[in-house]
Design an enzyme around this catalytic site. Structure first.
Site, PDB file in Angstrom:
ATOM      1  N   ARG A  73       0.862  -1.191   0.000  1.00 10.66           N
ATOM      2  CA  ARG A  73       0.000   0.000   0.000  1.00 10.66           C
ATOM      3  C   ARG A  73       0.892   1.233   0.000  1.00 10.66           C
ATOM      4  NH1 ARG A  73      -3.883  -0.067   4.911  1.00 10.66           N
ATOM      5  NH2 ARG A  73      -4.926  -1.710   3.757  1.00 10.66           N
ATOM      6  N   ARG A 142      -1.574   6.538   9.605  1.00 13.22           N
ATOM      7  CA  ARG A 142      -1.603   6.054   8.220  1.00 13.22           C
ATOM      8  C   ARG A 142      -1.676   7.209   7.235  1.00 13.22           C
ATOM      9  NH1 ARG A 142      -4.228   0.909   8.208  1.00 13.22           N
ATOM     10  NH2 ARG A 142      -3.528  -0.298  10.001  1.00 13.22           N
ATOM     11  N   LYS A 207      -3.892   1.183  14.779  1.00  9.58           N
ATOM     12  CA  LYS A 207      -3.820   2.141  13.665  1.00  9.58           C
ATOM     13  C   LYS A 207      -4.400   3.501  14.048  1.00  9.58           C
ATOM     14  CE  LYS A 207      -7.297  -0.436  11.669  1.00  9.58           C
ATOM     15  NZ  LYS A 207      -8.005  -0.961  10.524  1.00  9.58           N
ATOM     16  N   LYS A 209      -5.862   7.190  12.124  1.00 13.59           N
ATOM     17  CA  LYS A 209      -6.219   7.726  10.800  1.00 13.59           C
ATOM     18  C   LYS A 209      -6.670   9.176  10.879  1.00 13.59           C
ATOM     19  CE  LYS A 209      -7.462   3.190   9.069  1.00 13.59           C
ATOM     20  NZ  LYS A 209      -8.545   2.266   8.690  1.00 13.59           N
ATOM     21  N   CYS A 427     -14.904  -3.250  -0.411  1.00 15.99           N
ATOM     22  CA  CYS A 427     -13.528  -3.548  -0.024  1.00 15.99           C
ATOM     23  C   CYS A 427     -13.001  -4.667  -0.914  1.00 15.99           C
ATOM     24  CB  CYS A 427     -13.466  -3.960   1.440  1.00 15.99           C
ATOM     25  SG  CYS A 427     -14.040  -5.647   1.712  1.00 15.99           S
ATOM     26  N   CYS A 433      -7.601 -10.880   0.716  1.00 18.75           N
ATOM     27  CA  CYS A 433      -7.679 -10.510   2.125  1.00 18.75           C
ATOM     28  C   CYS A 433      -7.908 -11.729   3.011  1.00 18.75           C
ATOM     29  CB  CYS A 433      -8.786  -9.489   2.356  1.00 18.75           C
ATOM     30  SG  CYS A 433      -8.861  -9.015   4.087  1.00 18.75           S
ATOM     31  N   CYS A 472     -16.085  -8.488   5.590  1.00 16.86           N
ATOM     32  CA  CYS A 472     -16.062  -8.830   7.023  1.00 16.86           C
ATOM     33  C   CYS A 472     -16.363  -7.558   7.796  1.00 16.86           C
ATOM     34  CB  CYS A 472     -14.703  -9.427   7.408  1.00 16.86           C
ATOM     35  SG  CYS A 472     -13.449  -8.213   7.856  1.00 16.86           S
ATOM     36  N   CYS A 476     -13.567  -1.905   5.982  1.00 17.62           N
ATOM     37  CA  CYS A 476     -12.640  -1.114   5.180  1.00 17.62           C
ATOM     38  C   CYS A 476     -13.324  -0.188   4.169  1.00 17.62           C
ATOM     39  CB  CYS A 476     -11.648  -2.022   4.467  1.00 17.62           C
ATOM     40  SG  CYS A 476     -10.651  -2.984   5.616  1.00 17.62           S
TER      41      CYS A 476
HETATM   42  C1  HEM Z   1     -10.299  -2.928  12.181  1.00 13.95           C
HETATM   43  C2  HEM Z   1      -9.697  -3.781  11.558  1.00 13.95           C
HETATM   44  C3  HEM Z   1      -9.190  -3.774  10.148  1.00 13.95           C
HETATM   45  C4  HEM Z   1      -8.322  -4.697   9.690  1.00 13.95           C
HETATM   46  C5  HEM Z   1      -7.696  -5.828  10.474  1.00 13.95           C
HETATM   47  C6  HEM Z   1      -8.088  -4.392   8.297  1.00 13.95           C
HETATM   48  C7  HEM Z   1      -7.284  -5.140   7.473  1.00 13.95           C
HETATM   49  C8  HEM Z   1      -7.213  -4.953   6.125  1.00 13.95           C
HETATM   50  C9  HEM Z   1      -6.573  -5.830   5.206  1.00 13.95           C
HETATM   51  C10 HEM Z   1      -5.891  -7.143   5.553  1.00 13.95           C
HETATM   52  C11 HEM Z   1      -6.687  -5.294   3.982  1.00 13.95           C
HETATM   53  C12 HEM Z   1      -6.116  -5.822   2.703  1.00 13.95           C
HETATM   54  C13 HEM Z   1      -7.099  -6.377   1.780  1.00 13.95           C
HETATM   55  C14 HEM Z   1      -6.478  -6.602   0.426  1.00 13.95           C
HETATM   56  O1  HEM Z   1      -6.110  -5.623  -0.206  1.00 13.95           O
HETATM   57  O2  HEM Z   1      -6.343  -7.745   0.014  1.00 13.95           O
HETATM   58  C15 HEM Z   1      -7.407  -4.067   4.125  1.00 13.95           C
HETATM   59  C16 HEM Z   1      -7.724  -3.210   3.095  1.00 13.95           C
HETATM   60  C17 HEM Z   1      -8.129  -1.920   3.306  1.00 13.95           C
HETATM   61  N1  HEM Z   1      -8.532  -1.369   4.476  1.00 13.95           N
HETATM   62 FE1  HEM Z   1      -8.656  -2.322   6.200  1.00 13.95          FE
HETATM   63  N2  HEM Z   1      -8.782  -3.282   7.940  1.00 13.95           N
HETATM   64  C18 HEM Z   1      -9.483  -2.861   9.035  1.00 13.95           C
HETATM   65  C19 HEM Z   1     -10.334  -1.773   9.095  1.00 13.95           C
HETATM   66  C20 HEM Z   1     -10.315  -0.746   8.158  1.00 13.95           C
HETATM   67  C21 HEM Z   1     -11.082   0.467   8.239  1.00 13.95           C
HETATM   68  C22 HEM Z   1     -12.036   0.817   9.353  1.00 13.95           C
HETATM   69  C23 HEM Z   1     -10.774   1.208   7.131  1.00 13.95           C
HETATM   70  C24 HEM Z   1     -11.259   2.567   6.683  1.00 13.95           C
HETATM   71  C25 HEM Z   1     -12.027   3.364   7.308  1.00 13.95           C
HETATM   72  C26 HEM Z   1      -9.843   0.439   6.361  1.00 13.95           C
HETATM   73  C27 HEM Z   1      -9.301   0.820   5.166  1.00 13.95           C
HETATM   74  C28 HEM Z   1      -8.803  -0.067   4.257  1.00 13.95           C
HETATM   75  C29 HEM Z   1      -8.569   0.259   2.901  1.00 13.95           C
HETATM   76  C30 HEM Z   1      -8.707   1.616   2.268  1.00 13.95           C
HETATM   77  C31 HEM Z   1      -8.154  -0.912   2.288  1.00 13.95           C
HETATM   78  C32 HEM Z   1      -7.814  -1.068   0.838  1.00 13.95           C
HETATM   79  C33 HEM Z   1      -8.911  -1.621   0.044  1.00 13.95           C
HETATM   80  C34 HEM Z   1     -10.146  -0.813  -0.038  1.00 13.95           C
HETATM   81  O3  HEM Z   1     -10.162   0.279  -0.623  1.00 13.95           O
HETATM   82  O4  HEM Z   1     -11.173  -1.293   0.475  1.00 13.95           O
HETATM   83  N3  HEM Z   1      -9.583  -0.729   7.004  1.00 13.95           N
HETATM   84  N4  HEM Z   1      -7.714  -3.882   5.438  1.00 13.95           N
HETATM   85  S1  SF4 Z   2     -13.435  -5.299   5.336  1.00 13.24           S
HETATM   86 FE1  SF4 Z   2     -12.619  -7.241   5.964  1.00 13.24          FE
HETATM   87  S2  SF4 Z   2     -12.703  -8.456   4.097  1.00 13.24           S
HETATM   88 FE2  SF4 Z   2     -12.798  -6.358   3.468  1.00 13.24          FE
HETATM   89  S3  SF4 Z   2     -10.669  -5.794   3.046  1.00 13.24           S
HETATM   90 FE3  SF4 Z   2     -11.178  -5.166   5.144  1.00 13.24          FE
HETATM   91  S4  SF4 Z   2     -10.446  -6.815   6.391  1.00 13.24           S
HETATM   92 FE4  SF4 Z   2     -10.625  -7.621   4.300  1.00 13.24          FE
END
Ligand code: HEM
Ligand code: SF4
Length: 574
Positions: A73, A142, A207, A209, A427, A433, A472, A476
């Site tokens: 990223r 981030r 994290k 933000k 997402c 993921c 999930c 995200c």
């Molecule tokens: C709370 C636990 C969270 C975990 C453990 C987590 C974990 C991950 C993981 C493993 C990915 C990679 C997925 C892939 O590209 O294959 C991802 C993508 C992403 N996450 Fe999270 N995430 C969390 C919450 C959030 C939240 C609340 C946001 C934003 C408000 C966020 C923003 C993003 C973004 C921007 C991506 C890139 C893909 C997309 O645009 O959806 N994440 N996340």
């Molecule tokens: S919302 Fe859950 S399934 Fe989707 S990218 Fe984030 S961690 Fe992965």
């Protein structure tokens, strides 16, 4: 709950400022993975170790190691890229990644499928165009987001300047990234000298933000983030200061009621000169007060729920040496993007394109990645990644506008007619993921096609309705702030949430559980029908679902799980 520090805290402490054994692990050719502790550390360098989940069954059958690869990223404050940077990312995606680029909901680019032996070459290519992936993931500040189009006005220019200042100020100081990925020399005898003045050895509990918003656009979804600044302007359009928001966050765990998404609150008002001090103070309060024992309770939102906003505000003021003022009035109208052309202050145009779920690729009939490459080659004004996974071709002189629009149209990059699709996000989820319980990016486009048929039947095709899906509950794609939120529960099954505000200020509420494709259509169709028949003039879909009694208006924090009445209940509004 436990009294022990979480495992991640011990990993960070022992990591020697994020080095761990990453450098050695990269040389280990016997596996495509890295050891577990390093897999936690590599996040601070902007990478996730993943495996292709589509290939798991076959590889297990053949007794092969999982198909490991890394997601990288990039750190792109405000989503601002030069054309040259776009071209470089496009090139590394094709040379070392899975060939596609993913524009994210936090204004960055993700590259998927980079195998271990290509990591260094990839990061060097990214470095060559003055980009990096430092702190793009991990327990640290981030990518800082910012309302798109800084050229539009003085307020926008100030917003991107603030986003960059906060981003720079909160960068880690450790040279580990340069040492490990860019073959930087480790300075002999200097080891003890590495000091993280803001973070210390163990960085943040979780994290962190930060975003900057310029009303009336809430495209950054300010209330979903730990810390935010809302631009307040005087009559002449100049910045008079900033409202400071704190305590937003999306993630929760199904079935665990003490985890919940939360919208941030306005904590006060400050002058531009005090913004970075305030940002640092909020970070250090959370650094010291955040829960380091339970990672599911470690975001600022829980600190604020547990201690109260007043206590947090006083401590921030004390540490910053700044007294926050009374919040100024502001008004957001939407979280969406303004598609099509907008004119900049200098007469040049900005074209906002629609990139479905942010996935940039070439498929039969829509060579979007090639089209964007062509545009980047002919165009010098750069790009903006929007917080809605879309792309702005920025600063286009009048003479180039017809040609760029033609290329975009032919590649299917202009906004679609469907009001639902125009306001959709998903997402990544499967296959990359590791946390995904259900499909998201690969499923939402088809679901929208099916929902569009129902909407057309009710005469609602062109209405802007915000729909977001995640695989999930981590959230995200910020599904709890969507008028229609769908959150993966298991393979092919989703929880459905309704009733969020169009301006991003109120979360939605659980309406139905464990729905499959047919179940989603069956649950939503009557709500669409009622909206078409009963809505008041100008009433948004999310507001309507509350007034019409489909869901209760969601309170904040813990209240998210309260007053849930599952389908088919429809309680008439009093
Ligand atoms: C709370 C636990 C969270 C975990 C453990 C987590 C974990 C991950 C993981 C493993 C990915 C990679 C997925 C892939 O590209 O294959 C991802 C993508 C992403 N996450 Fe999270 N995430 C969390 C919450 C959030 C939240 C609340 C946001 C934003 C408000 C966020 C923003 C993003 C973004 C921007 C991506 C890139 C893909 C997309 O645009 O959806 N994440 N996340
Ligand atoms: S919302 Fe859950 S399934 Fe989707 S990218 Fe984030 S961690 Fe992965």
């Amino acid at each position: 709950m436990t009294d022990e520090l979480s495992r991640n805290e011990r990993i960070k402490e022992a990591s020697d400022y994020l080095r761990g054994t990453l450098a050695d692990g990269l040389r280990e050719e016997i596996t495509g993975a890295i050891i577990e502790d390093d897999a936690q550390l590599v996040k601070f360098h902007g990478m996730y170790l993943q495996d292709d989940r589509d290939l798991r069954p076959e590889r297990t059958r053949k007794k092969m190691e999982k198909a490991f690869a890394f997601m990288i990223r990039v750190r792109i404050p405000g989503g601002v890229l030069t054309s040259q940077q776009w071209l470089a990312l496009d090139q590394v995606a094709r040379d070392y990644g899975n060939g596609t680029m993913r524009l994210t909901t936090r204004q960055t680019v993700q590259l998927h499928g980079v195998i271990k032996s290509n990591l260094k070459a990839t990061l060097k290519a990214i470095d060559a165009v003055l980009l990096n992936s430092i702190a793009a993931c991990g327990d640290i500040n981030r990518n800082v987001m910012c309302n798109v189009l800084p050229e539009q006005s003085a307020a926008h220019a100030a917003a991107i300047a603030l986003a960059r200042a906060v981003s720079d100020h909160l960068l880690p100081h450790t040279p580990a990234y340069r040492e490990i990925w860019l073959d930087g020399e480790r300075i002999a005898g200097g080891e003890q000298e590495v000091i993280e003045p803001i973070y210390g050895k163990t960085y943040m509990p979780r994290k962190f933000k930060v975003v900057v918003a310029v009303p009336p656009s809430n495209d950054v979804d300010i209330f979903a983030h730990d810390l935010g600044f809302i631009a307040i302007t005087d009559g002449a359009g100049n910045i008079s200061g900033w409202n400071v928001t704190v305590g937003g966050g999306m993630g929760m765990t199904h079935g665990e009621l003490d985890t919940y998404p939360r919208v941030g609150e306005v904590m006060g008002f400050c002058k531009t000169a005090d913004t970075v001090k305030i940002a640092e103070a909020v970070v250090t309060v959370q650094r010291d007060w955040g829960d380091r024992k339970n990672r599911k309770h470690a975001r600022l939102k829980y600190t604020i729920e547990d201690r109260g906003l007043d206590v947090v505000r006083s401590e921030v003021e004390r540490r910053a040496g700044v007294k926050l003022g009374t919040p100024a009035n502001y008004k957001f109208t939407s979280t969406g993007d303004r598609y099509g052309w907008t004119e900049g202050a200098d007469g040049r145009g900005h074209l906002t394109l629609f990139v479905q779920n942010g996935r940039v690729r070439d498929v039969a009939g829509a060579a979007q990645q090639s089209a964007l490459r062509t545009i980047a080659q002919m165009h010098e004004g750069g790009f903006r990644i929007t917080p809605n996974q879309n792309l702005v071709v920025a600063n286009v002189p009048t003479s180039q506008q017809p040609e760029i629009e033609r290329i975009a149209r032919e590649a299917g990059l202009l906004a679609p007619w469907s009001g639902l699709r125009r306001n959709s996000m998903a997402c990544v989820a499967l296959p990359t993921c590791g946390l995904a319980l259900a499909e998201s990016e690969r499923y939402l486009p088809d679901l929208i096609s099916a929902l569009d048929e129902r909407l057309a039947a009710h005469g609602l095709s062109a209405d802007d309705i915000v729909i977001r899906m995640t695989g999930c509950p981590n959230g995200c794609a910020r599904p709890y702030l969507a008028e229609v939120g769908l959150v993966g529960k298991g393979p092919g099954r989703y929880n459905l949430y309704l009733g969020a505000a169009f301006d991003g200020a109120r979360m939605n509420k659980l309406y139905a559980e464990d729905l499959d494709h047919a179940g989603i259509l069956a649950a939503l169709d009557p709500v669409f029908a009622a909206y078409a028949a009963e809505r008041e003039k100008g009433e948004r879909f999310g507001d309507f679902t509350i007034r019409a009694g489909f869901v209760a208006a969601s309170g904040n924090g813990r209240e998210f799980h309260a007053a849930v009445r599952l389908l088919p209940a429809r309680v008439p509004h009093p």
